[in-house]
Write a protein that holds these residues in place. Structure first.
Motif, PDB file in Angstrom:
ATOM      1  N   PHE A 181       0.836  -1.207   0.000  1.00 20.79           N
ATOM      2  CA  PHE A 181       0.000   0.000   0.000  1.00 20.79           C
ATOM      3  C   PHE A 181       0.872   1.259   0.000  1.00 20.79           C
ATOM      4  CE2 PHE A 181      -2.488   3.285   2.191  1.00 20.79           C
ATOM      5  CZ  PHE A 181      -3.661   3.275   1.453  1.00 20.79           C
ATOM      6  N   THR A 182       1.961   1.176   0.765  1.00 19.46           N
ATOM      7  CA  THR A 182       2.800   2.375   0.938  1.00 19.46           C
ATOM      8  C   THR A 182       3.722   2.613  -0.257  1.00 19.46           C
ATOM      9  OG1 THR A 182       2.750   2.067   3.333  1.00 19.46           O
ATOM     10  CG2 THR A 182       4.500   3.484   2.440  1.00 19.46           C
ATOM     11  N   HIS A 183       4.279   1.551  -0.804  1.00 17.70           N
ATOM     12  CA  HIS A 183       5.348   1.723  -1.792  1.00 17.70           C
ATOM     13  C   HIS A 183       4.924   1.515  -3.249  1.00 17.70           C
ATOM     14  CE1 HIS A 183       8.164   2.133   1.498  1.00 17.70           C
ATOM     15  NE2 HIS A 183       7.764   0.959   2.015  1.00 17.70           N
ATOM     16  N   THR A 184       3.714   1.079  -3.493  1.00 15.54           N
ATOM     17  CA  THR A 184       3.292   0.891  -4.898  1.00 15.54           C
ATOM     18  C   THR A 184       3.282   2.223  -5.647  1.00 15.54           C
ATOM     19  OG1 THR A 184       1.566   0.014  -6.325  1.00 15.54           O
ATOM     20  CG2 THR A 184       0.833   1.147  -4.353  1.00 15.54           C
ATOM     21  N   SER A 185       3.570   2.169  -6.965  1.00 11.53           N
ATOM     22  CA  SER A 185       3.603   3.395  -7.766  1.00 11.53           C
ATOM     23  C   SER A 185       2.193   3.865  -8.147  1.00 11.53           C
ATOM     24  CB  SER A 185       4.424   3.163  -9.040  1.00 11.53           C
ATOM     25  OG  SER A 185       3.842   2.118  -9.817  1.00 11.53           O
ATOM     26  N   GLU A 186       1.196   3.008  -7.964  1.00 13.86           N
ATOM     27  CA  GLU A 186      -0.179   3.408  -8.256  1.00 13.86           C
ATOM     28  C   GLU A 186      -0.758   4.187  -7.082  1.00 13.86           C
ATOM     29  OE1 GLU A 186      -2.953   0.521  -9.797  1.00 13.86           O
ATOM     30  OE2 GLU A 186      -1.307  -0.783 -10.432  1.00 13.86           O
ATOM     31  N   GLY A 187      -1.584   5.171  -7.371  1.00 11.11           N
ATOM     32  CA  GLY A 187      -2.306   5.851  -6.305  1.00 11.11           C
ATOM     33  C   GLY A 187      -3.447   4.971  -5.832  1.00 11.11           C
ATOM     34  N   ILE A 188      -3.592   4.833  -4.531  1.00 12.91           N
ATOM     35  CA  ILE A 188      -4.681   4.023  -3.968  1.00 12.91           C
ATOM     36  C   ILE A 188      -5.482   4.901  -3.022  1.00 12.91           C
ATOM     37  CG2 ILE A 188      -5.313   1.985  -2.639  1.00 12.91           C
ATOM     38  CD1 ILE A 188      -2.663   0.737  -3.479  1.00 12.91           C
ATOM     39  N   ILE A 189      -6.768   4.962  -3.265  1.00 13.97           N
ATOM     40  CA  ILE A 189      -7.662   5.747  -2.411  1.00 13.97           C
ATOM     41  C   ILE A 189      -8.817   4.846  -1.984  1.00 13.97           C
ATOM     42  CG2 ILE A 189      -9.349   7.630  -2.395  1.00 13.97           C
ATOM     43  CD1 ILE A 189      -7.457   9.245  -4.091  1.00 13.97           C
ATOM     44  N   ILE A 190      -9.098   4.877  -0.662  1.00 16.73           N
ATOM     45  CA  ILE A 190     -10.234   4.115  -0.128  1.00 16.73           C
ATOM     46  C   ILE A 190     -11.271   5.132   0.341  1.00 16.73           C
ATOM     47  CG2 ILE A 190     -10.994   2.455   1.606  1.00 16.73           C
ATOM     48  CD1 ILE A 190      -8.127   1.379   1.683  1.00 16.73           C
ATOM     49  N   ALA A 191     -12.519   4.922  -0.116  1.00 10.96           N
ATOM     50  CA  ALA A 191     -13.595   5.847   0.253  1.00 10.96           C
ATOM     51  C   ALA A 191     -14.783   5.059   0.760  1.00 10.96           C
ATOM     52  CB  ALA A 191     -14.002   6.695  -0.952  1.00 10.96           C
ATOM     53  N   ASN A 192     -15.561   5.690   1.663  1.00 15.04           N
ATOM     54  CA  ASN A 192     -16.765   5.024   2.155  1.00 15.04           C
ATOM     55  C   ASN A 192     -17.915   5.246   1.165  1.00 15.04           C
ATOM     56  OD1 ASN A 192     -17.683   7.626   2.582  1.00 15.04           O
ATOM     57  ND2 ASN A 192     -17.289   7.593   4.788  1.00 15.04           N
ATOM     58  N   SER A 193     -19.086   4.723   1.505  1.00 13.93           N
ATOM     59  CA  SER A 193     -20.225   4.794   0.590  1.00 13.93           C
ATOM     60  C   SER A 193     -20.701   6.218   0.362  1.00 13.93           C
ATOM     61  CB  SER A 193     -21.375   3.934   1.116  1.00 13.93           C
ATOM     62  OG  SER A 193     -21.745   4.360   2.418  1.00 13.93           O
ATOM     63  N   ALA A 194     -20.343   7.148   1.221  1.00 14.37           N
ATOM     64  CA  ALA A 194     -20.718   8.552   1.039  1.00 14.37           C
ATOM     65  C   ALA A 194     -19.713   9.295   0.169  1.00 14.37           C
ATOM     66  CB  ALA A 194     -20.828   9.248   2.383  1.00 14.37           C
ATOM     67  N   GLY A 195     -18.636   8.618  -0.239  1.00 17.23           N
ATOM     68  CA  GLY A 195     -17.641   9.239  -1.098  1.00 17.23           C
ATOM     69  C   GLY A 195     -16.540   9.933  -0.353  1.00 17.23           C
ATOM     70  N   ASN A 196     -16.540   9.835   0.996  1.00 14.77           N
ATOM     71  CA  ASN A 196     -15.475  10.472   1.785  1.00 14.77           C
ATOM     72  C   ASN A 196     -14.213   9.619   1.732  1.00 14.77           C
ATOM     73  OD1 ASN A 196     -17.140  12.633   2.803  1.00 14.77           O
ATOM     74  ND2 ASN A 196     -18.130  11.094   4.124  1.00 14.77           N
ATOM     75  N   ILE A 197     -13.089  10.266   1.519  1.00 14.36           N
ATOM     76  CA  ILE A 197     -11.803   9.555   1.480  1.00 14.36           C
ATOM     77  C   ILE A 197     -11.384   9.247   2.913  1.00 14.36           C
ATOM     78  CG2 ILE A 197      -9.362   9.708   0.821  1.00 14.36           C
ATOM     79  CD1 ILE A 197     -10.232  11.656  -1.414  1.00 14.36           C
TER      80      ILE A 197
END
Length: 408
Positions: A15-31
């Motif tokens: 999660f920390t070192h991958t070159s891809e951006g990773i974003i986790i959001a809840n069902s309301a769209g909040n990051i």
């Protein structure tokens, strides 16, 4: 315990070192969580991103649409690539828009749905794609230009081919005409020349006054043969010049009545026994503006044909009329006529009707007449009935001499 701890560390490292951006959001769209690559990608700090909704990372014009898609995803969550067949855009903290590729996944915790977005900046890829598109467009343009040049070259080649084929066909036609002339000349010239020779020999034997009638008969026979030879030679000379495109209408004023009378006089020597030529000239004016030699040849050809194909004791008619706009020449006979199934060939060069093979002729006269009529912008038509006779109608424009006149 070691395995669980190792797995957790591995996931955190990924999660920390991958070159891809990773974003986790809840069902309301909040990051609720993001990795360092996403911070770098969007130019936000971790704390700033955690204060945003997913829609804040999308251009304003697309946010409402994304909210609708988020609601749909909540109703039917499934892992998939976003934006199939469309270009996706994201926006950095400074407002810069850039193309992205996003894959969606999800997980549930205590019945709450969480979305995971894997984000890749594809700016460089798009640049390469655009360069490829531009190169393809330039290549297509070059291909189109080359194709156009090739088509033009092929078109010119086809034109040259047609011209060559036309020249070849013309050469074949001329050679055919020469061959026919040679085979025809042996018959068409021998008959009148033999008549001239025999009549000339016989005339020398008639020395007394009592022989005047016999002498005159042979003199007329010589005149008739010479006229026939002249007509034949004129036909061959004319058709050769017509084929080479060396004949054109030479317009001048002349007296049509005088020409009408002159032509009737010239063909008198061709008449068979007790044949009669009935002539008629209508119109107050006699001066016309045409090619005199062409008109004369039309008269002589039609009259000599009428005499040739009409039996003795029968009648040939010639009518000439002048109006303000046209000159009409009508020549009719009581001759053998033209078979119905051959009438469409009448003006073809060397045409000889199946009922006329035993009658002297070259088969060129009517072809030449039609060409002369065409050169003077006139028309020619005929009516014919087998064993009843034939009637030709020639109409020529009566053109004043003071007007310009062009021949196509």
């Amino acid at each position: 315990m070691f395995d669980m701890e190792f797995q957790q560390q591995s996931l955190n490292a990924l999660f920390t070192h991958t070159s891809e951006g990773i974003i986790i959001a809840n069902s309301a769209g909040n990051i609720i969580r993001c990795n360092p690559s996403s911070e770098k990608l969007f130019m936000y700090t971790n704390e700033q991103l955690l204060q945003l909704k997913v829609e804040d990372l999308i251009p304003r014009t697309l946010r409402q649409k994304h909210i609708e898609h988020r609601h749909d995803f909540k109703q039917n969550p499934h892992s998939r690539a976003m934006g199939k067949n469309i270009d996706l855009l994201a926006v950095k903290s400074d407002g810069t828009e850039f193309p992205v590729e996003i894959s969606l996944s999800y997980f549930k915790k205590e019945s709450e749905l969480f979305a995971i977005a894997f984000i890749i900046d594809i700016t460089e890829r798009k640049k390469v794609e655009n360069q490829i598109k531009q190169l393809n467009a330039e290549l297509e343009l070059k291909v189109e230009e080359r194709t156009k040049i090739l088509k033009e070259a092929l078109n010119e080649l086809e034109i040259s081919k047609q011209k060559l084929a036309s020249s070849l066909q013309r050469e074949i036609d001329l050679n055919e005409m020469k061959s026919r002339f040679v085979s025809m000349a042996s018959h068409e010239f021998r008959t009148p020349l033999s008549a001239i020779l025999s009549s000339a020999s016989l005339i020398s034997k008639y020395t007394t006054t009592e022989d005047d009638e016999k002498r005159l008969k042979h003199i007329n026979r010589i005149k008739s043969s010479v006229t026939n030879l002249t007509l034949i030679l004129n036909d061959f000379l004319s058709v050769g010049k017509l084929e080479e495109g060396k004949i054109y209408a030479n317009y001048a004023m002349f007296n049509l009545f005088d020409l009408h009378t002159e032509c009737v006089a010239e063909v008198q020597v061709l008449k068979k026994e007790n044949q009669q030529i009935i002539e008629d000239f209508k119109g107050e004016a006699t001066q016309v503006y045409l090619d005199k030699q062409m008109v004369k040849n039309i008269y002589l050809n039609l009259l000599s044909n009428a005499i040739k194909f009409t039996d003795s004791h029968k009648t040939i008619s010639l009518s000439t009329s002048i109006t303000e706009t046209a000159i009409e020449i009508i020549v009719s006979d009581e001759g053998i006529g033209i078979p119905n199934d051959e009438q469409h060939k009448l003006f073809e060069r060397f045409y000889r009707g199946k009922n006329a093979f035993n009658i002297q002729g070259t088969g060129l006269g009517l072809n030449i007449v039609s060409k002369y009529v065409e050169l003077m912008n006139g028309t020619i038509r005929f009516e014919s009935e087998l064993n009843i006779g034939t009637k030709f109608y020639i109409t020529l424009p009566n053109k004043p001499a003071n007007e310009d006149y062009f021949i196509n």
